[in-house]
Enzyme design. Sequence first.
Site, PDB file in Angstrom:
ATOM      1  N   GLN A 177       0.820  -1.225   0.000  1.00 45.03           N
ATOM      2  CA  GLN A 177       0.000   0.000   0.000  1.00 45.03           C
ATOM      3  C   GLN A 177       0.851   1.270   0.000  1.00 45.03           C
ATOM      4  O   GLN A 177       0.313   2.360  -0.186  1.00 45.03           O
ATOM      5  CB  GLN A 177      -0.930   0.011   1.221  1.00 45.03           C
ATOM      6  CG  GLN A 177      -1.961  -1.097   1.233  1.00 45.03           C
ATOM      7  CD  GLN A 177      -3.051  -0.949   0.169  1.00 45.03           C
ATOM      8  OE1 GLN A 177      -3.204   0.109  -0.448  1.00 45.03           O
ATOM      9  NE2 GLN A 177      -3.790  -2.016  -0.052  1.00 45.03           N
ATOM     10  N   SER A 193       3.156  -4.867  -5.135  1.00 48.12           N
ATOM     11  CA  SER A 193       2.154  -5.520  -5.991  1.00 48.12           C
ATOM     12  C   SER A 193       1.759  -4.610  -7.148  1.00 48.12           C
ATOM     13  O   SER A 193       1.692  -3.386  -6.985  1.00 48.12           O
ATOM     14  CB  SER A 193       0.930  -5.841  -5.128  1.00 48.12           C
ATOM     15  OG  SER A 193      -0.117  -6.309  -5.926  1.00 48.12           O
ATOM     16  N   HIS A 195      -1.217  -4.433  -8.982  1.00 45.09           N
ATOM     17  CA  HIS A 195      -2.577  -3.899  -9.194  1.00 45.09           C
ATOM     18  C   HIS A 195      -2.953  -2.756  -8.265  1.00 45.09           C
ATOM     19  O   HIS A 195      -4.044  -2.204  -8.362  1.00 45.09           O
ATOM     20  CB  HIS A 195      -3.625  -5.021  -9.168  1.00 45.09           C
ATOM     21  CG  HIS A 195      -3.891  -5.650  -7.832  1.00 45.09           C
ATOM     22  ND1 HIS A 195      -5.091  -5.488  -7.186  1.00 45.09           N
ATOM     23  CD2 HIS A 195      -3.147  -6.442  -7.044  1.00 45.09           C
ATOM     24  CE1 HIS A 195      -5.065  -6.170  -6.048  1.00 45.09           C
ATOM     25  NE2 HIS A 195      -3.891  -6.763  -5.940  1.00 45.09           N
ATOM     26  N   THR A 231       7.780 -20.302 -15.743  1.00 41.41           N
ATOM     27  CA  THR A 231       7.882 -19.405 -16.897  1.00 41.41           C
ATOM     28  C   THR A 231       7.320 -18.039 -16.546  1.00 41.41           C
ATOM     29  O   THR A 231       6.238 -17.926 -15.968  1.00 41.41           O
ATOM     30  CB  THR A 231       7.116 -20.004 -18.101  1.00 41.41           C
ATOM     31  OG1 THR A 231       7.676 -21.282 -18.369  1.00 41.41           O
ATOM     32  CG2 THR A 231       7.218 -19.115 -19.330  1.00 41.41           C
ATOM     33  N   CYS A 317      -9.207  -7.195   0.732  1.00 40.64           N
ATOM     34  CA  CYS A 317      -8.016  -7.922   0.315  1.00 40.64           C
ATOM     35  C   CYS A 317      -8.074  -9.392   0.669  1.00 40.64           C
ATOM     36  O   CYS A 317      -7.153 -10.136   0.384  1.00 40.64           O
ATOM     37  CB  CYS A 317      -6.775  -7.321   0.952  1.00 40.64           C
ATOM     38  SG  CYS A 317      -6.723  -5.575   0.708  1.00 40.64           S
TER      39      CYS A 317
END
Length: 376
Positions: A177, A193, A195, A231, A317
């Site tokens: 955050q 993160s 997003h 991958t 979350c």
Amino acid sequence: MFVYLDNSATTKQYENVTEKMIQYMREDFGNPSSMYRLGITAEKAVKEARRHVGVALGVPENNIYFTSGGTEADNFAIFGSILKNKRLGNKIITSKIEHPAVLEPMKRLEEMGFEVIYLPVDKNCRVDIETYKNALSDNVIFISIMTANNEIGTLQPIEEMYKLKPKNAFFHTDAVQAFGKVNVPRVDLISISGHKIHGPKGIGALFVSDGTKIKPHMLGGGQERNMRSGTENVPAIVGFGEAAKTIASGDENISNMKKVKEYLQEGILAEIDDIKINTPKDSVSSILSISFLGTKSEVILHKLEEDDIFVSAGSACSSNKKGRSHVLSAMNMTDEEIEGTLRFSFSSQNTTDEMDYVIERLKKAVTDFRKLMHRR
Ligand code: PLP
């Protein structure tokens, strides 16, 4: 008017992020491990994204390891450190207000026989440094304290805590955050993160400092310099890099967020009685938590939704959307305060015109609810 104020749950992807990702799905779809041209193009794109993420976080790019998100970065930091250091001690320090991506692994460590100390917080959601000092000892091998809390926005005294850490302990911070909102303090391990910064979901990274040798997290083909096999998710990595590049280039974005947050807070204070501001001054500019006493936040939230306004009753979350917030409980808030708590979380795209609309609709929702309850 459509007003999205749940940017701590997730953000809308930047258009340039989506465009870039499409390119790596449609045309440049190679596997970075392949030796021919398509592979080399993908490998270069991953390298460039790593550079952008490193610049945005203010760390060398070679210390960045891509993961499937903030949750995996937290798990990687925790289990990677513990596996490496378990012979040096048995004690771990964290706080009561961490995200479940830290607290659930901590429960697992307790089951495995480690002693975990959960530091309490004060009414501003800040970890008390004296309690922390008292918990320190030579057998502490791992410390995890988040930079900014996801429900309240409070910034923790990370730099001060880091300076005091015992020599065998690795210090981790969940900066999911905080990344893009403040300069994240340089500690041993940092989780971020995609997003939350207008990048894609399902991508994140762990920063591992040079002196911090942790065990690899996923075993397999040796990608991410043998630390996290599998991958690479090239479109997501490229999208994360593009988002990081965009946020790194815009200081005014933060000042806009701050302006909008203050505007909303002032407006609510002026228009609505019986409220309690839970977010202290020393917080990220993206989060504002307020309790509307004598209301139920879930009802207000859905009322606002009818007006195309999207806010949160706490944090979204975890998949367990119901239940009492462990963060608000740790702050010693009363049941009435907790029940009436809404979290507004901002992005640089929000405007003060939107806030005028939110204040008007919120005032109506809160007043109607209180009238209805009073009548009963
Ligand atoms: N840590 C914090 C503080 C968060 O707010 C979140 C997500 O909301 C996470 C970790 C998990 O990140 P992700 O959704 O990328 O797994």
